[in-house]
Design a protein around this motif. Structure first.
Motif, PDB file in Angstrom:
ATOM      1  N   THR A   1      -1.356   6.666 -12.379  1.00 17.20           N
ATOM      2  CA  THR A   1      -1.668   5.301 -12.233  1.00 17.20           C
ATOM      3  C   THR A   1      -2.401   4.886 -13.398  1.00 17.20           C
TER       4      THR A   1
ATOM      5  N   LYS B   1       0.941  -1.236  -0.069  1.00 16.31           N
ATOM      6  CA  LYS B   1       0.146   0.016   0.048  1.00 16.31           C
ATOM      7  C   LYS B   1       0.862   1.274   0.035  1.00 16.31           C
TER       8      LYS B   1
ATOM      9  N   TYR C   1       6.639   9.379  -4.594  1.00 20.68           N
ATOM     10  CA  TYR C   1       5.315   8.550  -4.628  1.00 20.68           C
ATOM     11  C   TYR C   1       5.187   7.952  -6.102  1.00 20.68           C
ATOM     12  N   HIS C   2       5.196   9.107  -6.987  1.00 22.34           N
ATOM     13  CA  HIS C   2       5.165   8.367  -8.401  1.00 22.34           C
ATOM     14  C   HIS C   2       6.289   7.313  -8.863  1.00 22.34           C
TER      15      HIS C   2
ATOM     16  N   SER D   1      -2.084  11.680  -8.969  1.00 23.75           N
ATOM     17  CA  SER D   1      -1.560  10.263  -8.588  1.00 23.75           C
ATOM     18  C   SER D   1      -2.330   9.290  -9.149  1.00 23.75           C
ATOM     19  N   VAL D   2      -3.851   9.551  -9.151  1.00 25.09           N
ATOM     20  CA  VAL D   2      -4.697   8.418  -9.679  1.00 25.09           C
ATOM     21  C   VAL D   2      -4.691   8.581 -11.405  1.00 25.09           C
TER      22      VAL D   2
ATOM     23  N   SER E   1      -4.410   7.064  -2.029  1.00 22.59           N
ATOM     24  CA  SER E   1      -4.311   8.456  -2.408  1.00 22.59           C
ATOM     25  C   SER E   1      -5.548   9.293  -2.651  1.00 22.59           C
TER      26      SER E   1
ATOM     27  N   LEU F   1       5.890   4.163  -7.120  1.00 19.50           N
ATOM     28  CA  LEU F   1       4.531   3.392  -8.010  1.00 19.50           C
ATOM     29  C   LEU F   1       5.035   2.836  -9.132  1.00 19.50           C
TER      30      LEU F   1
ATOM     31  N   VAL G   1      -3.083   1.747  -4.440  1.00 22.90           N
ATOM     32  CA  VAL G   1      -3.038   3.492  -4.607  1.00 22.90           C
ATOM     33  C   VAL G   1      -3.905   3.922  -3.366  1.00 22.90           C
TER      34      VAL G   1
ATOM     35  N   VAL H   1      -3.954  -3.757  -9.328  1.00 21.37           N
ATOM     36  CA  VAL H   1      -3.847  -2.446  -8.751  1.00 21.37           C
ATOM     37  C   VAL H   1      -5.253  -2.277  -8.519  1.00 21.37           C
TER      38      VAL H   1
ATOM     39  N   PHE I   1      -7.447   1.036  -5.719  1.00 19.81           N
ATOM     40  CA  PHE I   1      -7.312   2.357  -5.404  1.00 19.81           C
ATOM     41  C   PHE I   1      -8.034   2.314  -3.994  1.00 19.81           C
TER      42      PHE I   1
END
Length: 425
Positions: free
Chosen positions: A334, A268, A302-303, A330-331, A325, A306, A323, A350, A352
Motif C-alpha cells: 500500500t 474496508k 487482496y492486492h 500488504s501494508v 490487515s 486494493l 487497509v 487511505v 490502516f
C-alpha cells in the motif's frame, strides 16, 4: 455454475449455527425484533464513544445484529435468481465467461428473448426502461439490470420463466411476503438511524462483512445506505472479503456504480473470517467452494482489489479505503503504491487498521509517519470478548512470529536508549 451459485444462497438448516467453524468473528443469533432494537442502541452508544475518543473515528456494525439472518439469506436468494437470468441471457448472446462489467446485453435481442419466452411483450419490456435512462446506448449491463430490481414495483405482473432443468415455470423475480417486506423496512430504518447519528457525530460507519450467503443482501443494503449518506463524503464503508473468488467483481461493480451515481465509495478490505464454515457448508450443499484455494491466491486478490481502489482514488478522489490487515507485505504494498500514485497521507483517503493489542510494530510507525491509522477495539462481556481474541490469535498463523519480532524490536529500542542515556525520551 448457475445452479451451484443458487444453492449457495439457499436457506439451510446449518445456516442457523454461525459459531461452528468461525475463528475470527463474533456472531449474532436472532431472537426477536426487540433484540435487534437493543443492538441498534448499543451501536448508537458505540458511535458516541468513537466520537468522544478520536477525530474522524470509525464504528463497526453487523447487519445480522439488526435483521433476521433467515431474511438476509432469503434476500440473497432473490438477488441471485435475478442475476442468474441476466447471465443466462448473456450466454445466449455469446457473452458467457466475460468479466462482470464487460457483459452487455443488446436491448433489442433481450426484448426479443423476453417475448419468445412469453415473459413480456416488446411493448411491456420497453416500459421497464422508461424513466430509468437505461438502454439508451443500445445495451444493458448488470448494473442497469440491478436498477430494474430496485424499481421492481413498476413491473406490471409476475414474471415467469421456464426452469431449464424441470421445464416448469417459476417466478423470475420472487415477491417478498408482507412479513419480509416489513423486515426489509425495519432493517433499513435501523441503518438510517445509525447513519444519521454517525453523520451528526462525525464518525464513519463500517458495515462488517459476514458469511457469503448473507453477504449479497448485506452489501445491497449497505449500498442503499451509501447512496443516501455518501453524497459529499464517505460516511458509510462497505467491507470486502478478499478470500472470496468474487471479491474483485464485487469491488469493481460497486466502484462503477458510485461513479455513475456520483457518490463517494468507501471500502474496508479484509482477507476474511469464515473460511472453515464456508467450505463445510459448500461441501454439505453441493456447490463450488466460494473461497480462494490458497492463502497466496487470497493475497493476490487482496492486492488486486486494493490496487483498483487506489487507482480510483488517484483519478476521481471520490473513493476511500481502510487497509484492515496485520500483514506487513500488504501494508508495504500500500505504501509503495501510494507513493507511485502520488497519494499523500494527509489526503486521508487511505487509512490502516489493526486489532487492539496486535501488531503494534505496524500501527505505531504508520502513525508516527503521519498515516491515518486505527485500532479495532472489541467490546462486550468478558466471557464473549476473550474467546474472540483467543480465536483471532489462534487463527492468525503468523501471529507468534510477529509477537516475537515485536519483542525483539522493543528490546533493541530499550538497549539503544540505555546506551544513549535517553531511557525515557
Amino acid at each position: 455454475g448457475t445452479e451451484q451459485r443458487e444453492k449457495q444462497y439457499r436457506a439451510h438448516q446449518g445456516s442457523g449455527d454461525r459459531h461452528s467453524g468461525v475463528t475470527r468473528a463474533h456472531t449474532y443469533f436472532y431472537t426477536d425484533e426487540a433484540k435487534c432494537d437493543q443492538h441498534m442502541e448499543t451501536f448508537l452508544r458505540c458511535i458516541d464513544a468513537s466520537s468522544g475518543s478520536s477525530e474522524d473515528g470509525f464504528s463497526a456494525i453487523k447487519l445480522t445484529a439488526l435483521a433476521r439472518p433467515q431474511f438476509l439469506v432469503r434476500f440473497s436468494e432473490v438477488l441471485v435468481k435475478w442475476w442468474r437470468f441476466f447471465h443466462q441471457m448473456a450466454a445466449e448472446q455469446g457473452q458467457a465467461g466475460r468479466a462482470v462489467l464487460d457483459t452487455k446485453l443488446e436491448v433489442e435481442k433481450l426484448q426479443e428473448a423476453l417475448a419468445n419466452l412469453n415473459i413480456a411483450s416488446k411493448a411491456e419490456s420497453q416500459q421497464w426502461f422508461t424513466g430509468e435512462k437505461l438502454g439508451t446506448s443500445g445495451t444493458v449491463d448488470l448494473l442497469d439490470w440491478n436498477s430494474l430490481f430496485d424499481s421492481r414495483t413498476k413491473l406490471s405482473r409476475p414474471l415467469l420463466i421456464p426452469n431449464r432443468k424441470t421445464g416448469q415455470l417459476e417466478p423470475l423475480l420472487s415477491r417478498f411476503s408482507e412479513e419480509e417486506e416489513r423486515q426489509m423496512k425495519r432493517v433499513l430504518q435501523r441503518m438510517d438511524v445509525l447513519a444519521k447519528r454517525a453523520m451528526e457525530k462525525g464518525v464513519r460507519l463500517m458495515v462488517d462483512a459476514e458469511q457469503s450467503y448473507f453477504q449479497l443482501a448485506i452489501s445491497r443494503l449497505t449500498v442503499q445506505t451509501q447512496r443516501c449518506f455518501n453524497r459529499s463524503q464517505p460516511i458509510i464503508y462497505n467491507t470486502y472479503q478478499c478470500y472470496l473468488k468474487e471479491a474483485y467483481n464485487n469491488v469493481t461493480g460497486d466502484v462503477e456504480l458510485s461513479r455513475r451515481e456520483g457518490w463517494h465509495f468507501g471500502a474496508k478490505l479484509v482477507r476474511g473470517a469464515y473460511m472453515e464454515q464456508e467450505r463445510e457448508r459448500a461441501a454439505q450443499m453441493g456447490y463450488e467452494d466460494p473461497i480462494n484455494p490458497t492463502y497466496e491466491k487470497t493475497n493476490e486478490m487482496y492486492h488486486r482489489c486494493l490496487d483498483y481502489v487506489l487507482e480510483e482514488i488517484k483519478h476521481s478522489r471520490k473513493a476511500s479505503v481502510m487497509v484492515a490487515s496485520h500483514n506487513e507485505d500488504s501494508v508495504k504494498f500500500t505504501l509503495r503504491r501510494m507513493m507511485e500514485l502520488g497519494i499523500h497521507p494527509s489526503d486521508k483517503k487511505v487509512c490502516f487498521g489493526q486489532l487492539l493489542g496486535m501488531c503494534d510494530q505496524i500501527t505505531f510507525p504508520l502513525g508516527q509517519a503521519g498515516f491515518p491509522v486505527y485500532k479495532y477495539v472489541p467490546y462486550g462481556p468478558v466471557n464473549e470478548v476473550l474467546p474472540y481474541l483467543s480465536r483471532r490469535a489462534q487463527e492468525n498463523r503468523g501471529f507468534m512470529q510477529r509477537a516475537n519480532r515485536e519483542r525483539d524490536l522493543l528490546w533493541k529500542e530499550v538497549k539503544r536508549r540505555l546506551l544513549t542515556g535517553n531511557l525515557f525520551s
